[in-house]
Design a protein around this motif. Structure first.
Motif, PDB file in Angstrom:
ATOM      1  N   SER A 165       3.221 -26.068 -31.382  1.00 52.17           N
ATOM      2  CA  SER A 165       2.787 -26.856 -30.223  1.00 52.17           C
ATOM      3  C   SER A 165       2.551 -25.941 -29.021  1.00 52.17           C
ATOM      4  CB  SER A 165       3.799 -27.951 -29.875  1.00 52.17           C
ATOM      5  OG  SER A 165       5.059 -27.401 -29.531  1.00 52.17           O
ATOM      6  N   ALA A 166       3.196 -24.794 -28.988  1.00 51.87           N
ATOM      7  CA  ALA A 166       2.948 -23.785 -27.946  1.00 51.87           C
ATOM      8  C   ALA A 166       1.978 -22.727 -28.444  1.00 51.87           C
ATOM      9  CB  ALA A 166       4.260 -23.137 -27.523  1.00 51.87           C
ATOM     10  N   LEU A 167       2.217 -22.207 -29.652  1.00 47.93           N
ATOM     11  CA  LEU A 167       1.423 -21.077 -30.149  1.00 47.93           C
ATOM     12  C   LEU A 167      -0.044 -21.422 -30.371  1.00 47.93           C
ATOM     13  CD1 LEU A 167       4.029 -19.539 -32.625  1.00 47.93           C
ATOM     14  CD2 LEU A 167       3.352 -18.670 -30.360  1.00 47.93           C
ATOM     15  N   LYS A 168      -0.381 -22.703 -30.641  1.00 49.94           N
ATOM     16  CA  LYS A 168      -1.786 -23.064 -30.845  1.00 49.94           C
ATOM     17  C   LYS A 168      -2.590 -22.978 -29.553  1.00 49.94           C
ATOM     18  CE  LYS A 168      -1.411 -28.051 -30.209  1.00 49.94           C
ATOM     19  NZ  LYS A 168      -1.480 -29.349 -30.868  1.00 49.94           N
ATOM     20  N   GLN A 169      -1.905 -22.875 -28.415  1.00 48.91           N
ATOM     21  CA  GLN A 169      -2.595 -22.783 -27.127  1.00 48.91           C
ATOM     22  C   GLN A 169      -2.959 -21.351 -26.752  1.00 48.91           C
ATOM     23  OE1 GLN A 169      -0.878 -25.150 -23.918  1.00 48.91           O
ATOM     24  NE2 GLN A 169       0.406 -26.191 -25.428  1.00 48.91           N
ATOM     25  N   ILE A 170      -2.523 -20.402 -27.568  1.00 48.71           N
ATOM     26  CA  ILE A 170      -2.825 -18.995 -27.301  1.00 48.71           C
ATOM     27  C   ILE A 170      -3.354 -18.343 -28.571  1.00 48.71           C
ATOM     28  CG2 ILE A 170      -1.148 -18.734 -25.422  1.00 48.71           C
ATOM     29  CD1 ILE A 170       0.797 -17.526 -27.396  1.00 48.71           C
ATOM     30  N   GLU A 171      -3.939 -17.179 -28.402  1.00 49.85           N
ATOM     31  CA  GLU A 171      -4.411 -16.392 -29.537  1.00 49.85           C
ATOM     32  C   GLU A 171      -3.312 -15.379 -29.861  1.00 49.85           C
ATOM     33  OE1 GLU A 171      -7.797 -12.986 -30.059  1.00 49.85           O
ATOM     34  OE2 GLU A 171      -8.264 -14.684 -28.761  1.00 49.85           O
ATOM     35  N   PHE A 172      -3.027 -15.197 -31.134  1.00 50.64           N
ATOM     36  CA  PHE A 172      -2.032 -14.177 -31.474  1.00 50.64           C
ATOM     37  C   PHE A 172      -2.446 -13.438 -32.736  1.00 50.64           C
ATOM     38  CE2 PHE A 172      -0.543 -18.197 -33.204  1.00 50.64           C
ATOM     39  CZ  PHE A 172      -0.124 -17.897 -34.482  1.00 50.64           C
ATOM     40  N   THR A 173      -2.172 -12.136 -32.737  1.00 52.91           N
ATOM     41  CA  THR A 173      -2.465 -11.296 -33.895  1.00 52.91           C
ATOM     42  C   THR A 173      -1.292 -10.361 -34.130  1.00 52.91           C
ATOM     43  OG1 THR A 173      -3.614  -9.718 -32.481  1.00 52.91           O
ATOM     44  CG2 THR A 173      -4.979 -11.306 -33.627  1.00 52.91           C
ATOM     45  N   GLN A 174      -1.024 -10.128 -35.399  1.00 49.29           N
ATOM     46  CA  GLN A 174       0.059  -9.222 -35.767  1.00 49.29           C
ATOM     47  C   GLN A 174      -0.526  -7.994 -36.441  1.00 49.29           C
ATOM     48  OE1 GLN A 174       2.802 -10.685 -38.711  1.00 49.29           O
ATOM     49  NE2 GLN A 174       4.007  -8.831 -38.652  1.00 49.29           N
ATOM     50  N   LYS A 175       0.015  -6.850 -36.075  1.00 54.55           N
ATOM     51  CA  LYS A 175      -0.366  -5.604 -36.723  1.00 54.55           C
ATOM     52  C   LYS A 175       0.870  -4.715 -36.746  1.00 54.55           C
ATOM     53  CE  LYS A 175      -3.734  -1.909 -36.771  1.00 54.55           C
ATOM     54  NZ  LYS A 175      -4.902  -1.334 -36.122  1.00 54.55           N
ATOM     55  N   GLY A 176       1.292  -4.334 -37.954  1.00 53.48           N
ATOM     56  CA  GLY A 176       2.487  -3.516 -38.085  1.00 53.48           C
ATOM     57  C   GLY A 176       3.699  -4.251 -37.542  1.00 53.48           C
ATOM     58  N   ASN A 177       4.384  -3.629 -36.606  1.00 53.49           N
ATOM     59  CA  ASN A 177       5.596  -4.222 -36.015  1.00 53.49           C
ATOM     60  C   ASN A 177       5.343  -4.814 -34.641  1.00 53.49           C
ATOM     61  OD1 ASN A 177       7.295  -3.678 -38.176  1.00 53.49           O
ATOM     62  ND2 ASN A 177       7.705  -1.610 -37.465  1.00 53.49           N
ATOM     63  N   THR A 178       4.089  -5.128 -34.330  1.00 51.41           N
ATOM     64  CA  THR A 178       3.791  -5.715 -33.030  1.00 51.41           C
ATOM     65  C   THR A 178       3.017  -7.015 -33.189  1.00 51.41           C
ATOM     66  OG1 THR A 178       1.724  -4.472 -32.787  1.00 51.41           O
ATOM     67  CG2 THR A 178       3.696  -3.479 -31.847  1.00 51.41           C
ATOM     68  N   LEU A 179       3.225  -7.883 -32.226  1.00 47.60           N
ATOM     69  CA  LEU A 179       2.519  -9.160 -32.158  1.00 47.60           C
ATOM     70  C   LEU A 179       1.893  -9.224 -30.773  1.00 47.60           C
ATOM     71  CD1 LEU A 179       2.035 -11.955 -33.603  1.00 47.60           C
ATOM     72  CD2 LEU A 179       3.962 -12.781 -32.261  1.00 47.60           C
ATOM     73  N   VAL A 180       0.593  -9.431 -30.729  1.00 47.18           N
ATOM     74  CA  VAL A 180      -0.115  -9.506 -29.451  1.00 47.18           C
ATOM     75  C   VAL A 180      -0.442 -10.963 -29.176  1.00 47.18           C
ATOM     76  CG1 VAL A 180      -2.143  -8.771 -28.144  1.00 47.18           C
ATOM     77  CG2 VAL A 180      -1.094  -7.215 -29.804  1.00 47.18           C
ATOM     78  N   LEU A 181       0.011 -11.451 -28.032  1.00 45.55           N
ATOM     79  CA  LEU A 181      -0.290 -12.803 -27.575  1.00 45.55           C
ATOM     80  C   LEU A 181      -1.345 -12.691 -26.475  1.00 45.55           C
ATOM     81  CD1 LEU A 181       3.371 -14.123 -27.127  1.00 45.55           C
ATOM     82  CD2 LEU A 181       1.953 -14.257 -29.169  1.00 45.55           C
ATOM     83  N   LYS A 182      -2.384 -13.539 -26.542  1.00 37.22           N
ATOM     84  CA  LYS A 182      -3.454 -13.516 -25.533  1.00 37.22           C
ATOM     85  C   LYS A 182      -3.704 -14.918 -25.037  1.00 37.22           C
ATOM     86  CE  LYS A 182      -5.938  -9.664 -27.660  1.00 37.22           C
ATOM     87  NZ  LYS A 182      -7.181  -9.266 -28.316  1.00 37.22           N
ATOM     88  N   GLN A 183      -3.941 -15.012 -23.713  1.00 39.76           N
ATOM     89  CA  GLN A 183      -4.289 -16.292 -23.122  1.00 39.76           C
ATOM     90  C   GLN A 183      -5.515 -16.101 -22.251  1.00 39.76           C
ATOM     91  OE1 GLN A 183      -1.672 -17.913 -20.108  1.00 39.76           O
ATOM     92  NE2 GLN A 183      -2.005 -19.966 -20.896  1.00 39.76           N
TER      93      GLN A 183
END
Length: 183
Positions: A165-183
């Motif tokens: 319900s929160a995460l669908k409002q942002i873009e997120f991508t995972q690569k290796g040991n990091t997660l990038v959240l974008k708004q």
């Protein structure tokens, strides 16, 4: 008769002073050891907390396209945990793409002054239980701010699950040991 010579090693008051000084020295040593132990405990506790939540201080930046970006590091257990806020109150989120809604335990919900709404059946890892719908006015991770986020108040939950319900409002991508959240 000649009086025999008795060596004097100090008067009684001098001997008491020596005993008091030794006692104070032992006391100071004990205090120094306790303080040192306390400082070491605080230092190691901080290291342990950083392993559990490497994202205690979330940094945000604006990328070239004008989006706000937050980069999270995976914790030692392989989860993404992050400091954030709910309605201005500091919290710690466990990001959970398998959770339909943000899920908050009853005790935490009371502390955050969230009002329980309609009762709903909730399917959890421990089985089916009854939760209550609620609404979060604003939720943030770094400079990413979300408004009017649906949440479920769930019994016996110790962490706050940041669900879809929160995460669908942002873009997120995972690569290796990091997660990038974008708004």
């Amino acid at each position: 008769m000649t009086p025999k010579f008795k060596p004097s090693w100090g008067s009684n008051s001098q001997q008491q002073d020596i005993k008091q000084t030794k006692g104070m020295g032992k006391g100071m040593l004990a205090i120094a050891m306790i303080v040192s132990l306390g400082l070491l405990t605080m230092m190691f506790q901080g290291a342990i907390e950083k392993q559990a939540n490497p994202n205690q201080k979330v940094k945000s930046k604006t990328n070239a396209t004008g989006q706000v970006e937050v980069i999270l590091k995976r914790n030692r257990a392989g989860h993404y945990v992050s400091a954030g806020t709910i309605n201005g109150n500091e919290v710690v989120f466990l990001l959970d793409t398998g959770a339909t809604n943000v899920a908050i335990g009853e005790t935490t919900a009371r502390k955050l002054a969230l009002k329980p709404g309609r009762a709903v059946q909730v399917s959890t890892a421990n089985g089916i239980t009854t939760g209550h719908q609620t609404m979060i006015d604003h939720l943030s991770i770094g400079q990413i701010i979300l408004y009017n986020v649906r949440a479920i108040i769930t019994p016996n939950l110790s962490e706050i699950l940041l669900g879809m319900s929160a995460l669908k409002q942002i873009e997120f991508t995972q690569k290796g040991n990091t997660l990038v959240l974008k708004q």
